[in-house]
Write a protein that holds these residues in place. Structure first.
Motif, PDB file in Angstrom:
ATOM      1  N   VAL A  28       0.854  -1.187   0.000  1.00 51.61           N
ATOM      2  CA  VAL A  28       0.000   0.000   0.000  1.00 51.61           C
ATOM      3  C   VAL A  28       0.891   1.238   0.000  1.00 51.61           C
ATOM      4  O   VAL A  28       1.866   1.332   0.738  1.00 51.61           O
ATOM      5  CB  VAL A  28      -0.915   0.005   1.234  1.00 51.61           C
ATOM      6  N   GLY A  29       0.562   2.196  -0.844  1.00 52.92           N
ATOM      7  CA  GLY A  29       1.317   3.440  -0.870  1.00 52.92           C
ATOM      8  C   GLY A  29       2.410   3.455  -1.914  1.00 52.92           C
ATOM      9  O   GLY A  29       3.000   4.500  -2.167  1.00 52.92           O
ATOM     10  N   GLU A  30       2.713   2.295  -2.530  1.00 59.16           N
ATOM     11  CA  GLU A  30       3.722   2.289  -3.570  1.00 59.16           C
ATOM     12  C   GLU A  30       3.088   2.799  -4.867  1.00 59.16           C
ATOM     13  O   GLU A  30       1.896   3.028  -4.964  1.00 59.16           O
ATOM     14  CB  GLU A  30       4.310   0.887  -3.737  1.00 59.16           C
ATOM     15  N   ALA A  31       3.942   2.957  -5.890  1.00 63.94           N
ATOM     16  CA  ALA A  31       3.518   3.621  -7.122  1.00 63.94           C
ATOM     17  C   ALA A  31       2.237   3.005  -7.688  1.00 63.94           C
ATOM     18  O   ALA A  31       2.161   1.805  -7.920  1.00 63.94           O
ATOM     19  CB  ALA A  31       4.639   3.529  -8.160  1.00 63.94           C
ATOM     20  N   ASP A  32       1.214   3.851  -7.919  1.00 63.48           N
ATOM     21  CA  ASP A  32      -0.076   3.373  -8.411  1.00 63.48           C
ATOM     22  C   ASP A  32       0.018   2.797  -9.809  1.00 63.48           C
ATOM     23  O   ASP A  32      -0.799   1.961 -10.204  1.00 63.48           O
ATOM     24  CB  ASP A  32      -1.096   4.515  -8.411  1.00 63.48           C
ATOM     25  N   TYR A  33       1.019   3.220 -10.590  1.00 65.25           N
ATOM     26  CA  TYR A  33       1.099   2.739 -11.969  1.00 65.25           C
ATOM     27  C   TYR A  33       1.388   1.240 -12.031  1.00 65.25           C
ATOM     28  O   TYR A  33       1.051   0.579 -13.013  1.00 65.25           O
ATOM     29  CB  TYR A  33       2.128   3.522 -12.781  1.00 65.25           C
ATOM     30  N   THR A  34       2.014   0.664 -10.989  1.00 61.27           N
ATOM     31  CA  THR A  34       2.241  -0.782 -10.971  1.00 61.27           C
ATOM     32  C   THR A  34       0.903  -1.504 -11.016  1.00 61.27           C
ATOM     33  O   THR A  34       0.685  -2.422 -11.812  1.00 61.27           O
ATOM     34  CB  THR A  34       3.019  -1.195  -9.713  1.00 61.27           C
ATOM     35  N   LYS A  35      -0.009  -1.075 -10.140  1.00 65.07           N
ATOM     36  CA  LYS A  35      -1.331  -1.683 -10.111  1.00 65.07           C
ATOM     37  C   LYS A  35      -2.077  -1.429 -11.411  1.00 65.07           C
ATOM     38  O   LYS A  35      -2.710  -2.329 -11.966  1.00 65.07           O
ATOM     39  CB  LYS A  35      -2.128  -1.123  -8.928  1.00 65.07           C
ATOM     40  N   ASP A  36      -1.977  -0.208 -11.937  1.00 69.03           N
ATOM     41  CA  ASP A  36      -2.673   0.127 -13.178  1.00 69.03           C
ATOM     42  C   ASP A  36      -2.184  -0.728 -14.351  1.00 69.03           C
ATOM     43  O   ASP A  36      -2.987  -1.211 -15.158  1.00 69.03           O
ATOM     44  CB  ASP A  36      -2.478   1.614 -13.499  1.00 69.03           C
ATOM     45  N   ILE A  37      -0.857  -0.917 -14.428  1.00 70.95           N
ATOM     46  CA  ILE A  37      -0.290  -1.711 -15.523  1.00 70.95           C
ATOM     47  C   ILE A  37      -0.752  -3.157 -15.431  1.00 70.95           C
ATOM     48  O   ILE A  37      -1.168  -3.761 -16.422  1.00 70.95           O
ATOM     49  CB  ILE A  37       1.252  -1.638 -15.492  1.00 70.95           C
ATOM     50  N   LEU A  38      -0.712  -3.705 -14.219  1.00 70.34           N
ATOM     51  CA  LEU A  38      -1.114  -5.098 -14.031  1.00 70.34           C
ATOM     52  C   LEU A  38      -2.574  -5.300 -14.397  1.00 70.34           C
ATOM     53  O   LEU A  38      -2.939  -6.293 -15.045  1.00 70.34           O
ATOM     54  CB  LEU A  38      -0.852  -5.522 -12.590  1.00 70.34           C
ATOM     55  N   GLU A  39      -3.419  -4.384 -13.986  1.00 63.01           N
ATOM     56  CA  GLU A  39      -4.842  -4.538 -14.275  1.00 63.01           C
ATOM     57  C   GLU A  39      -5.139  -4.299 -15.751  1.00 63.01           C
ATOM     58  O   GLU A  39      -6.117  -4.823 -16.282  1.00 63.01           O
ATOM     59  CB  GLU A  39      -5.647  -3.590 -13.386  1.00 63.01           C
ATOM     60  N   GLU A  40      -4.278  -3.536 -16.430  1.00 65.41           N
ATOM     61  CA  GLU A  40      -4.426  -3.357 -17.875  1.00 65.41           C
ATOM     62  C   GLU A  40      -4.085  -4.644 -18.621  1.00 65.41           C
ATOM     63  O   GLU A  40      -4.688  -4.954 -19.653  1.00 65.41           O
ATOM     64  CB  GLU A  40      -3.499  -2.228 -18.349  1.00 65.41           C
TER      65      GLU A  40
END
Length: 411
Positions: free
Chosen positions: A258-270
């Motif tokens: 939690v709190g780490e770069a949001d783009y990691t989550k965004d890329i994975l979900e993409e």
């Protein structure tokens, strides 16, 4: 509602269920020379084409005889020899014996072998000091170990150094196995440096890949090391795309807290469907699992002990199922008496590193010391996990705890 039933805090049992349910074994098989098959999982049962041993043979160095002859006299002339690979041939006169070596073929008509220690060699012949001999004494019968048609190894067994020579004894040169799962892995973070490079302020060496790779290989999978990936969205996305083309499973360390770069989550979900979990275990609370377009994905915590623990407890059984290893078993839980105190707060299942000893059949355990998720020396010193229940608090000397001895993947 219990302390570990709060929304977002997933018990380890539920996490394992979510990991294992959607995964199916790899169906692709290959035929390999037996010498190259160590560590692979069998794609079909192995049936013995022969009897082992293929003939009655001697269990001792000694003398082959007929019991009816021994009843007449305990002294017999030598009629010949039977060595391994060089059996006795020709006529065997009544009232004589045959010198025989361990593993040699039993001559026709022989119904007992007397070991050489119970005999004497004289000018009159072989003197047998043992006269009370039972039929088939020291004779290993045909098929004593394996009978023709026996299932010697079942589909789903992972081939060990104990299995290979056993299969070789059957004369089988090639076997059909399941292709090993391919696992691509990499570390993420600008703070990570390669070994041998100088550290600048705020940087650390990437040790996680050096813990993840041997575990992948010890789990029976093929490891594909993609290195250290910086915190750059374009580079990270390109690495994920490359990884899922190369492998059946993609594993990362770092980037799922939690709190780490949001783009990691965004890329994975993409690129797929990923669930980010907060697990009710310590260490290793942040974890991610799901599917990319062409591969499964496991996101490990960044702390070194947490990464290895979640690989061992969560990823290992998932990879075992993917590889078709149906005989894989979770580490056995054993009660042990503590010889040191263990600090713990209720709320999460705690996997502390411990050192067990056995005295008079009883298990004892003590802590390795520093239990921080960043202190990897405690893993190096340990030979077991001390598994403390979610609702349990501090443990004092003399209490009983459950320990899990490290299996072969951590040795």
């Amino acid at each position: 509602m219990g302390c570990c039933d709060a929304p977002g805090l997933m018990p380890i049992e539920q996490a394992l269920e979510k990991l294992l349910n959607p995964v199916s074994p790899i169906s692709e098989t290959q035929t390999l020379p037996l010498a190259d098959a160590l560590g692979f999982v069998l794609a079909k049962d192995i049936l013995s084409p022969i009897f082992v041993p293929p003939f009655d043979n001697s269990a001792m160095d000694g003398y082959a005889l007929r019991l009816t002859d021994l009843e007449q006299s305990n002294v017999m002339p030598l009629a010949g020899k039977s060595f391994a690979g060089q059996p006795f041939e020709g006529e065997w006169p009544q009232g004589t014996c045959i010198r025989i070596m361990t593993g040699a073929k039993i001559p026709d008509g022989c119904d007992a072998v007397i070991m050489q220690e119970n005999t004497e060699v004289t000018d009159s012949g072989i003197v047998f000091n043992q006269t009370d001999v039972k039929p088939q004494n020291n004779i290993r019968p045909t098929g004593d170990d394996i009978r023709q048609g026996d299932v010697v190894l079942e589909k789903g067994a992972r081939l060990s150094p104990r299995d290979i020579p056993m299969i070789a004894s059957l004369g089988i040169s090639h076997i059909e196995v399941i292709r090993k799962p391919k696992v691509a892995f990499f570390s993420t973070g600008d703070e990570l440096k390669k070994l041998g490079e100088s550290l600048e302020e705020g940087q650390i060496y990437d040790s996680n890949r050096y813990g993840i790779k041997p575990l992948i290989e010890n789990f029976g999978c093929e490891a594909i090391d993609l290195g250290i990936i910086p915190d750059c969205p374009a580079t990270l996305k390109a690495t994920f795309e490359k990884a899922q083309e190369l492998a059946d499973v993609v594993i990362t360390s770092g980037g799922v807290s939690v709190g780490e770069a949001d783009y990691t989550k965004d890329i994975l979900e993409e690129l797929g469907q990923i669930g980010f979990w907060k697990l009710a275990i310590k260490p290793g609370k942040p974890f991610a699992f799901g599917s990319l377009d062409n591969a499964w994905f496991c996101g490990l915590p960044g702390n070194p002990v947490s990464a290895v623990l979640t690989m061992y407890v969560l990823v290992q059984p998932m990879l075992a199922k993917l590889s078709g290893h149906t005989q894989w078993k979770a580490p056995e839980s054993i009660p042990a008496t503590t010889r040191s105190a263990f600090k713990k707060g209720p709320g999460r299942t705690d996997y502390q590193r411990g050192i067990y000893t056995i005295e008079n059949g009883q298990f004892f355990v003590e802590t390795t010391g520093n239990q921080s998720s960043g202190a990897f020396r405690s893993m190096s010193l340990a030979n077991c996990f001390v598994v403390l229940e979610r609702d349990r608090g501090n443990v004092q000397v003399g209490e009983t705890v459950q320990i899990e001895l490290f299996n072969s993947t951590l040795y």
